[in-house]
Design a protein around this motif. Structure first.
Motif, PDB file in Angstrom:
ATOM      1  N   ILE A  25      21.424  17.809  31.966  1.00 60.92           N
ATOM      2  CA  ILE A  25      21.288  18.716  30.838  1.00 60.92           C
ATOM      3  C   ILE A  25      20.523  19.948  31.283  1.00 60.92           C
ATOM      4  O   ILE A  25      20.887  21.074  30.951  1.00 60.92           O
ATOM      5  CB  ILE A  25      20.537  18.021  29.687  1.00 60.92           C
ATOM      6  CG1 ILE A  25      21.299  16.781  29.243  1.00 60.92           C
ATOM      7  CG2 ILE A  25      20.370  18.977  28.515  1.00 60.92           C
ATOM      8  CD1 ILE A  25      20.544  15.901  28.299  1.00 60.92           C
ATOM      9  N   SER A  26      19.502  19.718  32.072  1.00 65.36           N
ATOM     10  CA  SER A  26      18.646  20.842  32.443  1.00 65.36           C
ATOM     11  C   SER A  26      19.314  21.783  33.429  1.00 65.36           C
ATOM     12  O   SER A  26      18.804  22.847  33.714  1.00 65.36           O
ATOM     13  CB  SER A  26      17.310  20.355  32.995  1.00 65.36           C
ATOM     14  OG  SER A  26      17.479  19.197  33.741  1.00 65.36           O
ATOM     15  N   PHE A  90      23.692  20.573  23.011  1.00 67.65           N
ATOM     16  CA  PHE A  90      22.278  20.586  23.390  1.00 67.65           C
ATOM     17  C   PHE A  90      21.708  21.996  23.297  1.00 67.65           C
ATOM     18  O   PHE A  90      20.613  22.203  22.791  1.00 67.65           O
ATOM     19  CB  PHE A  90      22.096  20.051  24.815  1.00 67.65           C
ATOM     20  CG  PHE A  90      22.023  18.560  24.874  1.00 67.65           C
ATOM     21  CD1 PHE A  90      20.864  17.896  24.487  1.00 67.65           C
ATOM     22  CD2 PHE A  90      23.105  17.809  25.289  1.00 67.65           C
ATOM     23  CE1 PHE A  90      20.789  16.516  24.528  1.00 67.65           C
ATOM     24  CE2 PHE A  90      23.034  16.433  25.324  1.00 67.65           C
ATOM     25  CZ  PHE A  90      21.885  15.784  24.943  1.00 67.65           C
ATOM     26  N   ALA A  93      20.951  22.746  19.916  1.00 64.45           N
ATOM     27  CA  ALA A  93      19.780  21.987  19.473  1.00 64.45           C
ATOM     28  C   ALA A  93      18.486  22.583  19.995  1.00 64.45           C
ATOM     29  O   ALA A  93      17.467  22.588  19.308  1.00 64.45           O
ATOM     30  CB  ALA A  93      19.910  20.533  19.920  1.00 64.45           C
ATOM     31  N   TYR A  94      18.521  23.127  21.220  1.00 64.99           N
ATOM     32  CA  TYR A  94      17.312  23.734  21.768  1.00 64.99           C
ATOM     33  C   TYR A  94      17.032  25.089  21.145  1.00 64.99           C
ATOM     34  O   TYR A  94      16.013  25.701  21.421  1.00 64.99           O
ATOM     35  CB  TYR A  94      17.447  23.915  23.290  1.00 64.99           C
ATOM     36  CG  TYR A  94      17.286  22.642  24.066  1.00 64.99           C
ATOM     37  CD1 TYR A  94      16.134  21.867  23.919  1.00 64.99           C
ATOM     38  CD2 TYR A  94      18.275  22.198  24.931  1.00 64.99           C
ATOM     39  CE1 TYR A  94      15.990  20.698  24.616  1.00 64.99           C
ATOM     40  CE2 TYR A  94      18.137  21.026  25.630  1.00 64.99           C
ATOM     41  CZ  TYR A  94      16.995  20.277  25.468  1.00 64.99           C
ATOM     42  OH  TYR A  94      16.838  19.115  26.164  1.00 64.99           O
ATOM     43  N   ASN A 110      15.851  33.808  21.721  1.00 66.50           N
ATOM     44  CA  ASN A 110      15.173  32.891  22.638  1.00 66.50           C
ATOM     45  C   ASN A 110      15.991  32.702  23.910  1.00 66.50           C
ATOM     46  O   ASN A 110      15.469  32.764  25.026  1.00 66.50           O
ATOM     47  CB  ASN A 110      15.038  31.529  21.945  1.00 66.50           C
ATOM     48  CG  ASN A 110      13.612  31.083  21.945  1.00 66.50           C
ATOM     49  OD1 ASN A 110      12.813  31.625  22.710  1.00 66.50           O
ATOM     50  ND2 ASN A 110      13.286  30.120  21.107  1.00 66.50           N
TER      51      ASN A 110
ATOM     52  N   PHE B 381      10.307  25.863  24.697  1.00 65.77           N
ATOM     53  CA  PHE B 381      11.156  24.682  24.515  1.00 65.77           C
ATOM     54  C   PHE B 381      11.198  23.926  25.825  1.00 65.77           C
ATOM     55  O   PHE B 381      11.130  24.516  26.883  1.00 65.77           O
ATOM     56  CB  PHE B 381      12.565  25.065  24.068  1.00 65.77           C
ATOM     57  CG  PHE B 381      13.231  26.023  24.996  1.00 65.77           C
ATOM     58  CD1 PHE B 381      13.084  27.379  24.802  1.00 65.77           C
ATOM     59  CD2 PHE B 381      13.976  25.567  26.070  1.00 65.77           C
ATOM     60  CE1 PHE B 381      13.676  28.265  25.674  1.00 65.77           C
ATOM     61  CE2 PHE B 381      14.566  26.461  26.940  1.00 65.77           C
ATOM     62  CZ  PHE B 381      14.408  27.816  26.734  1.00 65.77           C
ATOM     63  N   ASP B 382      11.300  22.625  25.742  1.00 60.89           N
ATOM     64  CA  ASP B 382      11.302  21.818  26.949  1.00 60.89           C
ATOM     65  C   ASP B 382      12.706  21.355  27.246  1.00 60.89           C
ATOM     66  O   ASP B 382      13.269  20.568  26.494  1.00 60.89           O
ATOM     67  CB  ASP B 382      10.394  20.585  26.768  1.00 60.89           C
ATOM     68  CG  ASP B 382       8.955  20.968  27.014  1.00 60.89           C
ATOM     69  OD1 ASP B 382       8.745  21.950  27.726  1.00 60.89           O
ATOM     70  OD2 ASP B 382       8.070  20.287  26.484  1.00 60.89           O
ATOM     71  N   ILE B 383      13.299  21.842  28.355  1.00 60.88           N
ATOM     72  CA  ILE B 383      14.557  21.221  28.763  1.00 60.88           C
ATOM     73  C   ILE B 383      14.206  20.043  29.647  1.00 60.88           C
ATOM     74  O   ILE B 383      14.958  19.660  30.500  1.00 60.88           O
ATOM     75  CB  ILE B 383      15.472  22.197  29.521  1.00 60.88           C
ATOM     76  CG1 ILE B 383      15.359  23.586  28.961  1.00 60.88           C
ATOM     77  CG2 ILE B 383      16.900  21.736  29.422  1.00 60.88           C
ATOM     78  CD1 ILE B 383      16.338  24.539  29.551  1.00 60.88           C
ATOM     79  N   THR B 385      13.987  17.270  28.677  1.00 65.08           N
ATOM     80  CA  THR B 385      14.872  16.224  28.164  1.00 65.08           C
ATOM     81  C   THR B 385      14.235  14.847  28.132  1.00 65.08           C
ATOM     82  O   THR B 385      14.901  13.845  28.329  1.00 65.08           O
ATOM     83  CB  THR B 385      16.148  16.129  29.018  1.00 65.08           C
ATOM     84  OG1 THR B 385      15.773  15.779  30.332  1.00 65.08           O
ATOM     85  CG2 THR B 385      16.916  17.413  29.014  1.00 65.08           C
ATOM     86  N   CYS B 387      12.904  13.899  25.374  1.00 62.66           N
ATOM     87  CA  CYS B 387      13.323  13.450  24.055  1.00 62.66           C
ATOM     88  C   CYS B 387      14.387  14.387  23.508  1.00 62.66           C
ATOM     89  O   CYS B 387      14.503  15.537  23.913  1.00 62.66           O
ATOM     90  CB  CYS B 387      12.125  13.368  23.123  1.00 62.66           C
ATOM     91  SG  CYS B 387      11.447  14.944  22.721  1.00 62.66           S
ATOM     92  N   PRO B 389      16.293  16.990  21.354  1.00 66.41           N
ATOM     93  CA  PRO B 389      15.756  18.142  20.628  1.00 66.41           C
ATOM     94  C   PRO B 389      15.930  18.030  19.111  1.00 66.41           C
ATOM     95  O   PRO B 389      15.224  18.694  18.361  1.00 66.41           O
ATOM     96  CB  PRO B 389      16.569  19.312  21.185  1.00 66.41           C
ATOM     97  CG  PRO B 389      17.781  18.712  21.776  1.00 66.41           C
ATOM     98  CD  PRO B 389      17.401  17.355  22.236  1.00 66.41           C
ATOM     99  N   VAL B 390      16.861  17.194  18.674  1.00 69.53           N
ATOM    100  CA  VAL B 390      17.103  17.090  17.232  1.00 69.53           C
ATOM    101  C   VAL B 390      16.347  15.912  16.623  1.00 69.53           C
ATOM    102  O   VAL B 390      15.526  16.064  15.731  1.00 69.53           O
ATOM    103  CB  VAL B 390      18.610  16.963  16.941  1.00 69.53           C
ATOM    104  CG1 VAL B 390      18.836  16.792  15.454  1.00 69.53           C
ATOM    105  CG2 VAL B 390      19.332  18.180  17.457  1.00 69.53           C
ATOM    106  N   ILE B 395      15.694  10.337  25.321  1.00 71.54           N
ATOM    107  CA  ILE B 395      16.973  10.399  26.005  1.00 71.54           C
ATOM    108  C   ILE B 395      16.710  10.667  27.475  1.00 71.54           C
ATOM    109  O   ILE B 395      15.570  10.881  27.870  1.00 71.54           O
ATOM    110  CB  ILE B 395      17.882  11.530  25.457  1.00 71.54           C
ATOM    111  CG1 ILE B 395      17.160  12.868  25.578  1.00 71.54           C
ATOM    112  CG2 ILE B 395      18.331  11.236  24.060  1.00 71.54           C
ATOM    113  CD1 ILE B 395      18.064  14.030  25.405  1.00 71.54           C
ATOM    114  N   GLN B 396      17.762  10.641  28.273  1.00 73.48           N
ATOM    115  CA  GLN B 396      17.575  10.943  29.683  1.00 73.48           C
ATOM    116  C   GLN B 396      18.386  12.161  30.066  1.00 73.48           C
ATOM    117  O   GLN B 396      19.303  12.559  29.353  1.00 73.48           O
ATOM    118  CB  GLN B 396      17.978   9.744  30.534  1.00 73.48           C
ATOM    119  CG  GLN B 396      17.158   8.534  30.178  1.00 73.48           C
ATOM    120  CD  GLN B 396      17.199   7.504  31.275  1.00 73.48           C
ATOM    121  OE1 GLN B 396      16.786   7.768  32.387  1.00 73.48           O
ATOM    122  NE2 GLN B 396      17.669   6.326  30.949  1.00 73.48           N
TER     123      GLN B 396
END
Lengths: 153, 677
Positions: A25-26, A90, A93-94, A110, B381-383, B385, B387, B389-390, B395-396
């Protein structure tokens, strides 16, 4: 068995699995944001456009796409990837991406801020940034329509 | 000159923002209160913390906000009520004499790692007024934060125009001297600082760390010697590589000619004559090369003498032909095998090179991911991950499948995993390249053998079936030619060998020279000007001691600055052993100031800032305290001195009141240091 050398039980712990970077994801979220920032007019892209660019980024042949846009190349084969869709979820969501009323996706303030820092940092996502800069905003939504026009076949 | 201009601490609570906003001036600054536990040390802590020097308070492992007092981290007291700390951080405005920057580092924050330090390129006032102020984030107290471009201490080093020397570490590597070590000589902290000279210095695995630090502060010439050492190191590498290259050449040349070399010295060393003579070349059948040449010449001569007719040795020739053909057949088989393995090796090499390419890309991308995660932390914001975001469930970091059952590596583990894989592949690649090379060598050797043998077989055949009785045997002629060629190539090898011997002798001489230079490098190479500085340090130190009424000693002449440690000794013993408790405080006063005084007078590298936390330790009498403070005033505005002091008696109050008002700046704390802003 009498001559059992190992007396105790053997327990195998589950070891963590490696994850390829393009399934993280990152990695995917910043990548998608970067596509919108560099290739989308007003930082806005349709889902199909994101899919197309993401495909060519992954398969490392963006020149084919550029050749097609310039009217010189063959019609490219495009593979749709479900991870792009989940990445978008995602990203929304972020709070990096918003969905517009016409269904297209647009970077939020953002998100723009975040990507501008990536671009400013000359050592981050170098390949992606350079490749996307060569494509720039050449792939218009009109071209995409033409690409998927059923009359083409 | 390094100067602290202003400190602003902000502690957010439900009741409002607590904190402190104070300016500092050049020269002497007091942070004073009437009582203990008012927060003086906390103010100093905030300064250390902003500069990334928290290890001076908490030792090597004291990284991050854990070394700070509870007022920054958990709760703050106000009018008998306790408020818990929600967020806290501090701004520190510093100047290098020319430009001004403001450093912000958070202490408690959910969104930002406290190993990130923000540097604003302006003074503190303009940050809140002007939004276009440039700022950059730097890492602090993480691996490479002292050397990498994004490291805060690299920034600070540049900003303060300090050029830190490279010094030896205990693990045998060379490292840069750490800023924390330099500042621990001038930041005397309350809990550890008064234990011994330089006792607040954190341990970073630098050899003789105290000495190195003092050498740097006094700007001694030892670092020149270090430069000389590194030159010698280069010389050594050069000799090493030349040595290896000439040995490789002679070994290769021997191998091409079916020979091998004995008694070869693999690594550089001083060679004696007999050792050089012992290096000799043998053919594969174990005959010394010079003897072999003589043998071959003899054989050639014999051949020239006899001119047999074909008819005389028909049977002999027939047998020889059979033997030769059999040998050719065997060699052909060998070549076939080698070619097969060669193509296998080649394929492996190609595959491995491709895999390593892919891995490199992977590693780069994963590293990017790690940095992206950190970048995200800065943008609210923390990517990371951890947890969702919603829904905020765990999560992983995997976009593909439902990850509830499997565990996945986090990004650091993943990078490590890939790096290990790469190591493995590189090891295997090297093996394949090596065996490919040796196979190629073997193949070319056998092929040249086959050519020779084929020619021989051909001539034997023509001798047997075509030639006229009277003609000379072509076989013999061919043999002669072969012999001549062999002799020529072996002679060439002996020439090469002679050159090799002279080369290696030359290198051996160089090596001797190198060892000699290395040994003659003085362990402690202080030049005359260095001795001047050390002597001045001694004089200043003794003067200071006399001034402060150091009384554990009647004769000050026995005091010396040890050349081994650069610390003061009496009759060769550590001075602290023979000092009373209050005298060891005077010792620290005297030495810390002497370092600054020498540095001012002799152009040293001292940052010209000193912080003393509660110098009135161990019931020092007010009279001595008075002298101490007066000596600080005498230093004038060339440096900045910050003194945290409890003025709990009239005598102490009098001392401060008697001072000229322009000579100091007082930050007086009435109630608590951190109040509602």
């Amino acid at each position: 068995m009498d001559n059992n050398i190992i007396m105790g039980d053997i327990v195998f712990d589950v070891k963590p699995d490696a994850v390829p970077y393009n399934c993280r994801i990152s990695y995917k979220v910043p990548q998608i944001c970067l596509i919108m920032y560099l290739c989308g007019w007003n930082c806005t892209c349709s889902l199909v456009k994101l899919q197309i660019i993401s495909h060519f980024l992954k398969s490392d042949n963006i020149d084919d796409l550029i050749a097609y846009i310039d009217g010189q190349g063959k019609i490219p084969v495009i593979r749709f990837d479900s991870t792009v869709n989940s990445t978008l979820k995602f990203a929304v969501a972020y709070g990096l991406v918003n969905q517009e009323k016409n269904g297209k996706f647009k970077l939020s303030e953002n998100g723009k801020n975040f990507v501008s820092q990536i671009v400013k940092n000359k050592e981050l996502l170098v390949y992606e940034t350079n490749t996307l800069k060569t494509l720039s905003k050449k792939l218009s939504e009109e071209k995409i329509k033409e690409l998927f026009d059923p009359r083409r076949y | 000159m390094f100067k602290i201009n202003r400190l602003k601490v902000e502690i957010e609570t439900v009741n409002g923002t607590y904190g402190l906003d104070e300016c500092f001036s050049k020269g002497l600054n007091f942070i004073s209160s009437q009582d203990n536990t008012k927060g003086k040390s906390s103010i100093l802590e905030a300064i250390y913390y902003c500069l990334g020097f928290e290890q001076i308070i908490g030792g090597t492992n004291g990284i991050g906000s854990k070394v700070l007092t509870s007022v920054f981290k958990s709760s703050i007291e106000d009018k008998n009520k306790t408020w818990s700390v929600l967020e806290s951080g501090a701004y520190l405005e510093i100047s290098n004499g020319i430009s001004v920057v403001t450093i912000y580092r958070n202490m408690v924050s959910d969104s930002k790692d406290n190993k990130l330090v923000t540097v604003y390129y302006s003074d503190l006032n303009s940050i809140s007024n002007n939004h276009s102020i440039q700022s950059e984030d730097y890492y602090v107290n993480m691996p490479n934060s002292a050397t990498s471009d994004r490291g805060f201490h690299t920034f600070l080093e540049k900003f303060l125009h300090i050029e830190l020397p490279i010094v030896n570490a205990t693990d045998g590597n060379d490292r840069k001297l750490y800023l924390q070590m330099i500042f621990s000589a001038s930041f005397i902290e309350q809990k550890h600082g008064w234990g011994d000279l330089l006792s607040g210095m954190p341990f970073f695995g630098i050899k003789e760390s105290k000495k190195r630090t003092i050498e740097y502060l006094l700007n001694l010439g030892v670092f020149e010697t270090e430069k000389e050492k590194s030159k010698l190191k280069d010389l050594k590498t050069k000799i090493d590589s030349n040595w290896k290259s000439i040995i490789d050449t002679i070994s290769l040349e021997s191998a091409i000619r079916d020979c091998y070399i004995l008694n070869i010295p693999v690594h550089p060393r001083i060679l004696k004559d007999f050792e050089v003579n012992n290096i000799s070349i043998y053919t594969n059948k174990g005959i010394r090369i010079d003897k072999k040449i003589i043998d071959l010449e003899k054989e050639l001569n014999e051949l020239s003498e006899l001119k047999p007719k074909v008819i005389d040795n028909f049977e002999e020739l027939h047998n020889e032909l059979e033997l030769t053909e059999k040998e050719i057949y065997e060699l052909d088989l060998k070549v076939k095998n080698i070619t097969e393995s060669l193509s296998f090796e080649e394929e492996s090499v190609n595959k491995l090179v491709k895999s390593i390419d892919i891995l490199n890309k992977d590693i780069q991308n994963n590293k990017d991911v790690a940095r992206l995660q950190k970048l995200g932390s800065d943008n609210g914001f923390d990517i990371e991950t951890e947890c969702c975001p919603v829904c905020k469930q765990k999560i992983q970091d995997n976009i593909l499948v439902d990850t509830s059952n499997n565990i996945f590596m986090n990004i650091d583990q993943n990078i490590q995993h890939l790096i290990e894989q790469k190591k493995l592949l590189e090891f295997s690649l090297n093996g394949h390249i090596h065996s490919k090379k040796s196979l190629l060598n073997q193949k070319s050797q056998i092929e040249s053998n086959i050519i020779t043998l084929t020619k021989l077989a051909q001539t034997i055949r023509s001798d047997l079936y075509e030639s006229v009785d009277t003609s000379n045997s072509e076989t013999i002629i061919l043999k002669k030619i072969n012999l001549q060629q062999r002799i020529e190539s072996l002679t060439e090898l002996t020439q090469l060998y002679d050159k090799f011997r002279s080369d290696i002798l030359e290198l051996s001489d160089l090596w001797t020279n190198y060892l000699d230079k290395k040994n003659s490098l003085p362990k402690e190479n202080y030049s005359n000007s260095d001795y001047k500085k050390i002597n001045l340090l001694k004089t200043k130190f003794i003067d200071n001691l006399k001034e402060y009424n150091y009384s554990s000693l009647s004769d000050f002449n026995t005091i010396d600055i040890s050349k081994d440690t650069l610390l003061p000794t009496i009759d060769g013993f550590d001075m602290k052993f023979d000092s009373s408790a209050s005298d060891s405080i005077r010792l620290i006063w005297a030495y810390t100031l002497a370092l600054l005084q020498v540095s001012i007078e002799m152009n040293g590298n001292h940052p010209k800032i000193i912080v003393f936390d509660e110098p009135a330790q161990q019931s020092i009498v007010p009279e001595d305290m008075n002298k101490f403070i007066n000596s600080l005033v005498k230093l004038g505005k060339k440096s900045q001195i910050i003194l945290a002091i409890t003025l709990n008696s009239d005598e102490l109050n009098n001392i401060v009141n008697k001072l000229d008002e322009n000579s100091y700046y007082n930050i007086s704390i009435e109630n608590k240091a951190f109040s509602l802003l």
